[in-house]
Design an enzyme around this catalytic site. Structure first.
Site, short mmCIF file in Angstrom:
data_model
loop_
_atom_site.label_atom_id
_atom_site.label_comp_id
_atom_site.label_asym_id
_atom_site.label_seq_id
_atom_site.Cartn_x
_atom_site.Cartn_y
_atom_site.Cartn_z
N ASP A 17 -18.74 -12.60 10.97
CA ASP A 17 -19.98 -12.02 10.47
C ASP A 17 -19.96 -10.51 10.71
OD1 ASP A 17 -22.75 -11.97 9.60
OD2 ASP A 17 -23.26 -11.76 11.72
N ASP A 19 -23.21 -7.89 10.45
CA ASP A 19 -24.37 -7.34 11.14
C ASP A 19 -24.77 -8.22 12.32
OD1 ASP A 19 -24.13 -5.69 9.00
OD2 ASP A 19 -26.06 -6.17 8.09
N ASP A 138 -23.61 -14.23 14.88
CA ASP A 138 -24.75 -14.17 15.80
C ASP A 138 -25.94 -15.01 15.35
OD1 ASP A 138 -25.28 -12.36 13.61
OD2 ASP A 138 -26.87 -11.47 14.83
#
Length: 384
Positions: A17, A19, A138
């Site tokens: 991922d 961001d 996240d």
């Protein structure tokens, strides 16, 4: 040449991922749309460079960018921070083999959006070993993506919160690691998980020990002997090892079998979790506690030995016979295949044995520390 012999091994992938995982996600609008908002996640550059240069994974960025290319998120706002990200990592030797960005909005529920796999078809055709690949992200949607791909997840989140979220969402079976530390991710990918579960059932005791050498010091201990539970929990708390110990012993006879067999199973779990011991410090020691000085020196050198210099004047502390202290450490040393030197002097018997267990924990903490940048055996023999 036999076709089976010439068959190339399937490739493995890190689906990463962007961001919140590589760069800090802006806290207000979640859009990284200016250089003023740009900030790398701490530790990502050094550790991702290590992963790229040392390990055999393809690197694939997979990101949801809501409405990218529309008036709500113009491409000209997206590109400067994105190029800075790519250029900086490239300067450290990190090149992404693929960059996959979904531009839909959440309410559209498109199969191209994580955790959907519609944009990842090339990785699902059999050329890639997805079971040995990881999704790092996240959000729980990243963990769900791992499950949908048949891969494993590394959930980039604070450990306690992240573990709770994963378990609540029923995603524990596809999650290999929860951490918000890129150093820990690199350590895990390089050396693997250092965990073990050992069960031992005899006519005298039924014991299960689970251990994670790279945990946070969590303890879940039940032996039937209150003081024994207390001092065993010191190992977890002061070493950073996650430790679960469940014991059913013949306490109606006496405490001997419960204490001895717990040491045997704990030592075996330590030995298994250490694996081949590459990169570990190997040695460890010490501790003062109030009126007592307690020293524990150990060596995970593959040979068992105990030197014991501690005397106790009381017959029991709590319900634990003091004659069993030395026996516990002898059994632990034998099962873990370690040298163990223990010395304790002082007036308070409770403090002495608690100090010994705390010193053991600190010695373990030092000895099991692993350095993936010096991933060699700490010996000239070639085997520990």
């Amino acid at each position: 040449m036999d076709a089976a012999c010439s068959k190339q091994p399937r490739r493995t992938v890190l689906f990463i991922d962007r961001d919140g995982t590589l760069v800090v996600e802006p806290p207000v609008d979640y859009q990284l749309d200016s250089l003023a908002k740009f900030k790398f996640v701490p530790g990502v550059i050094r550790n991702l460079a290590f992963i790229a240069s040392t390990l055999d994974y393809e690197l694939v960025m997979v990101s949801n960018q809501d409405g990218l290319g529309t008036d709500s998120f113009p491409m000209e706002d997206f590109l400067p921070p994105h190029r800075l990200l790519l250029d900086t990592l490239a300067g450290e030797g990190v090149q992404f083999d693929d960059i996959i960005i979904d531009t839909t909005f959440p309410h559209e529920n498109k199969p191209t959006r994580k955790p959907g796999t519609a944009l990842l078809g090339k990785y699902m055709g059999g050329d890639y070993d997805l079971a040995a690949s990881y999704v790092i992200g996240d959000r729980l949607t990243d963990v769900m993506l791992a499950r949908n791909l048949g891969a494993r997840a590394i959930y980039f989140a604070p450990v306690e919160r992240g573990r709770a979220e994963v378990e609540e969402a029923g995603l524990g079976d596809c999650t290999s690691l929860v951490t918000d530390d890129w150093g820990r991710i690199a350590d895990f990918l390089r050396g693997g998980a250092r965990t073990a579960t050992v069960e031992r059932c005899t006519a005298e005791t039924d014991i299960k020990v689970s251990i994670d050498l790279d945990g946070t010091g969590r303890a879940d201990i039940s032996t039937g002997i209150g003081f024994f539970d207390h001092i065993l929990s010191q190992i977890a708390r002061h070493s950073g090892i996650d430790l679960a110990i469940k014991v059913r012993g013949d306490l109606w006879v006496d405490e001997h079998h419960t204490i001895e067999d717990t040491a045997i199973v704990l030592g075996e779990a330590l030995r298994r979790a250490l694996g081949d011991k590459r990169g570990i410090e190997r040695y460890g020691f010490v501790l003062p506690m109030d009126d007592c000085d307690c020293t524990v020196a150990l060596d995970f050198g593959g040979r068992a030995w105990l030197l014991w210099d501690a005397e106790f004047r009381r017959e029991k502390i709590g319900e634990m016979p003091t004659e069993m202290f030395r026996h516990f450490f002898k059994s632990l040393s034998d099962a873990a295949a370690m040298n163990l030197y223990i010395s304790a002097h002082g007036e308070n018997e409770h403090h002495k044995i608690e100090g010994i267990f705390k010193a053991l924990a600190r010695a373990l903490r030092s000895a099991i520390r692993r350095d993936i940048f010096r991933y060699t055996l700490p010996t000239t023999k070639g085997l520990l």
